[in-house]
Structure formats: C-alpha cells, structure tokens
Design a protein around this motif. Structure first.
Motif, PDB file in Angstrom:
ATOM      1  N   ALA A  65      30.385   2.085  47.291  1.00 28.54           N
ATOM      2  CA  ALA A  65      29.688   1.882  46.612  1.00 28.54           C
ATOM      3  C   ALA A  65      28.420   0.872  47.268  1.00 28.54           C
ATOM      4  O   ALA A  65      27.192   0.943  47.490  1.00 28.54           O
ATOM      5  CB  ALA A  65      30.026   1.083  45.686  1.00 28.54           C
ATOM      6  N   ASP A 110      36.701   2.071  46.728  1.00 24.76           N
ATOM      7  CA  ASP A 110      35.722   1.998  46.064  1.00 24.76           C
ATOM      8  C   ASP A 110      33.852   0.981  46.369  1.00 24.76           C
ATOM      9  O   ASP A 110      33.180   1.747  45.786  1.00 24.76           O
ATOM     10  CB  ASP A 110      35.912   2.021  44.390  1.00 24.76           C
ATOM     11  CG  ASP A 110      36.554   3.086  43.623  1.00 24.76           C
ATOM     12  OD1 ASP A 110      36.903   4.357  44.532  1.00 24.76           O
ATOM     13  OD2 ASP A 110      36.989   2.973  42.933  1.00 24.76           O
ATOM     14  N   SER A 111      34.633   0.211  46.639  1.00 26.35           N
ATOM     15  CA  SER A 111      33.859  -0.922  46.927  1.00 26.35           C
ATOM     16  C   SER A 111      32.743  -0.716  47.788  1.00 26.35           C
ATOM     17  O   SER A 111      31.523  -0.857  48.492  1.00 26.35           O
ATOM     18  CB  SER A 111      34.349  -1.363  46.894  1.00 26.35           C
ATOM     19  OG  SER A 111      35.331  -2.493  48.068  1.00 26.35           O
TER      20      SER A 111
END
Length: 349
Positions: A326, A322-323
C-alpha cells in the motif's frame, strides 16, 4: 547500488555428501560493512562460462561468532551450487554483497520462547537465529523441527547436536526423516500433525513468542495454516522461502501498452520506454542500470523498490506485507508497469 566486495574463502567444510559450508575472511576495513543480524543472507556473484550468476545464501553463523559462513546445498542441474560443492577451495576470491534480508530475530531483554520449522537447506538461517536466541538470554528456549531425507543428508547435523549438548533442555529438536526410520524421530514429512504434536503435546506448556519457517513454499504454507488453526496470530509467524512454486503469469495477458519509466538508483536517474508485458527488473538490467537484485524469482528481497508515480502489479509476492504494498513497495523482479508513466525509486526503501 549492487555493491560487491571481493572476499577470500577462508574455509570449505563438508556438511553432507551434497552440501558445503563456505566461510569468508572479512578484512578489518569491511567489518562494519559485513556486520549482520541473525537470519540475514548474502548474495554471491560469479561468472561461469561467460555467464554472470547471482545467488542468495543465508548466513548460518551467529553474529557473535565473528565469522561469515553460508551453507550451500548442491542442486541437481544447478550452476553455482554445483561449482561451490565441487570446485571452490580455500583461498579463492568471490564477489559478495553485504548482508541484507528481513527474516531476522529481534533480541529482547525479557524471556523469549521461539520455535522453528525447517526443511533441507532451510536450516541455514535457523542455525544463526537459534544460536542467537540461546545466547541472548539464559532463560530463552528454542524448539526446532527439522525435516530431511535421512541423517546423512542433514545439513548441520553435528552442529545441532552440539547445541543440544551445550544448552540442554533450553534447546529441543524434533527430527523428521522421509526416507529413514530412526529412534525417537518422526517418519515422513512435516505435516499438520507435526505442528499439532509440538504446540498441543510436547511443548504445550510453552507460550511461543515467535515462529520461524524456512524451506519450500508448500511446507511453509502447511505449517503456517496449521499454526493459525491453533490460534497463533499471523504477526508471530515469520517465513523465508528457499524454493517457490511457479506462479501462473496472467497479468501480462491483459497488458499491451507501453510505459515511459524513470528509475532512480544511487541518486542517478534513468529513463526509457518499455513494453508493459515485460518485467521491470528485466528491462532495467537490459539497459545496464546497476539496480540491486539476486534471485530474480521473488524469493529474496534484494530488488525491492518504491513506486513514486504511476502503478505496477506483481505476478507474485511472498515477501512484502499488505501495508508495504500500500505504501508503494514492489518486487521489481515480479512487477509489470500498468500505467503510461512510472517512476521507480530503488533508493527510497
């Protein structure tokens, strides 16, 4: 960026009636280029019947061996896997991309207890990781749960037995067979009960530092959920898909515009317009841009790029965290542009 080198096949060894191990000779000048970390893969490029094929295969040899070996299981209806099993011979030349991949073992000076769950050809990177774990520290322990149809179809069966003989109680194996009932082996497939047997019963005294899962997506999801159900943190669970389920393509249904895209590869910039309903990598390759790719199915990590302007949405993602998403990273083989302009940088990853 698709930097392939011609390597000579130095050995072809039969693993099962339907799989072989290919070992490559690495010239002295390319030793540094083809150095690798346990768990990484290579991409092989070959033309068959006028069609260019690219296939990613995990390295099964340990870095300490000085060898570069991959295991290839024949896939029914497959192209390169059939060719590799039936036609490749010692002395043949194949085009190979240097090792890459994120499914790796990080050695530490302290004792580590590692467990792995593999099915079928998912054993290939696990072989490299297991050997490295056991070599790294004489107090390390490794537990392998390995599912197959029967012993005859089990890749690296003999090599695993040798690891047992060499490392004794530091290397434990739980064999699982779906079509053969064998002494001291589980019958069926790797299930939630299999995970519970390992962490709650047979090896309950071990505090596992990390778990490595490799094989079909369904098996990985089941084992991952079972581990989390036993209180294992997601950060300790690492996986690599060898086969992934087909994701339903719904993103394209909501897109009907055009995107002016700029692609940066090897410090060269390319610009063109594309339909948002199409996949970025597909359009890049149509323009004869030498972008990196391998599986084109969202299984490997070869086609990762960074979006530096605009936005793109992926059909599926089983690789990026997820990072990382992002931060703008995308799998270009799974991504649609969703803005009028888009800049994609293959160099900044």
């Amino acid at each position: 960026m698709s930097d392939f080198h011609k390597l000579t096949v130095s050995a072809v060894d039969s693993l099962t009636p339907n799989s072989v191990a290919l070992t490559f000779d690495i010239p002295t000048a390319l030793k540094a280029t083809f150095s690798y970390v346990a768990g990484q893969y290579i991409t092989i490029k070959h033309s068959l019947n006028g069609e260019e094929l690219r296939r990613a295969y995990s390295i099964s040899s340990a870095p300490s061996s000085g060898k570069l070996t991959v295991g290839i299981k024949k896939v029914e209806g497959g192209s390169f896997s059939v060719y590799a099993n039936e036609e490749i011979k010692t002395g043949d030349l194949l085009e190979v991309m240097p090792p890459e991949g994120r499914f790796t073992f990080e050695a530490k000076q302290t004792t580590q207890n590692i467990a792995a769950f593999a099915a079928g050809s998912g054993i290939t990177p696990i072989m490299s990781i297991a050997q490295t774990v056991l070599e790294n520290n004489d107090t390390n322990r490794f537990v392998l749960v390995y599912g197959n149809q029967n012993p005859k179809e089990t890749m690296y069966h003999g090599e695993i037995k040798k690891l047992q003989d060499t490392y004794g109680e530091r290397f434990a194996v739980q064999w699982v067979y779906s079509r053969s009932s064998e002494p001291n082996c589980l019958f069926g497939r790797i299930e939630t009960s299999t995970v519970n047997l390992i962490v709650k019963n047979k090896f309950k005294e071990l505090d596992f530092d990390n778990f490595y899962l490799c094989g079909p997506e369904a098996m990985i999801n089941l084992v991952s959920d079972a581990l989390k159900g036993n209180g294992v943190s997601e950060a300790k669970i690492h996986f690599e898909l060898f086969t992934a389920s087909e994701a339903e393509e719904t993103i394209a249904e909501d897109l009907d515009g055009k995107t002016q895209i700029e692609v940066l590869v090897d410090d060269e910039s390319f610009s063109f317009e594309m339909d948002q309903r199409h996949i970025i990598l597909d359009e890049v390759l149509k323009k004869d841009i030498d972008a990196p790719y391998s599986c084109q199915g969202g299984v490997c990590s070869s086609c990762i790029a960074r979006v530096t302007e605009g936005s793109a949405k992926m059909v599926k993602n089983q690789i990026l965290t997820d990072s990382e998403v992002a931060e703008g990273l995308i799998l270009t083989c799974q991504a649609h542009p969703t803005t009028p302009t888009l800049k994609v940088d293959y160099d900044d990853v």
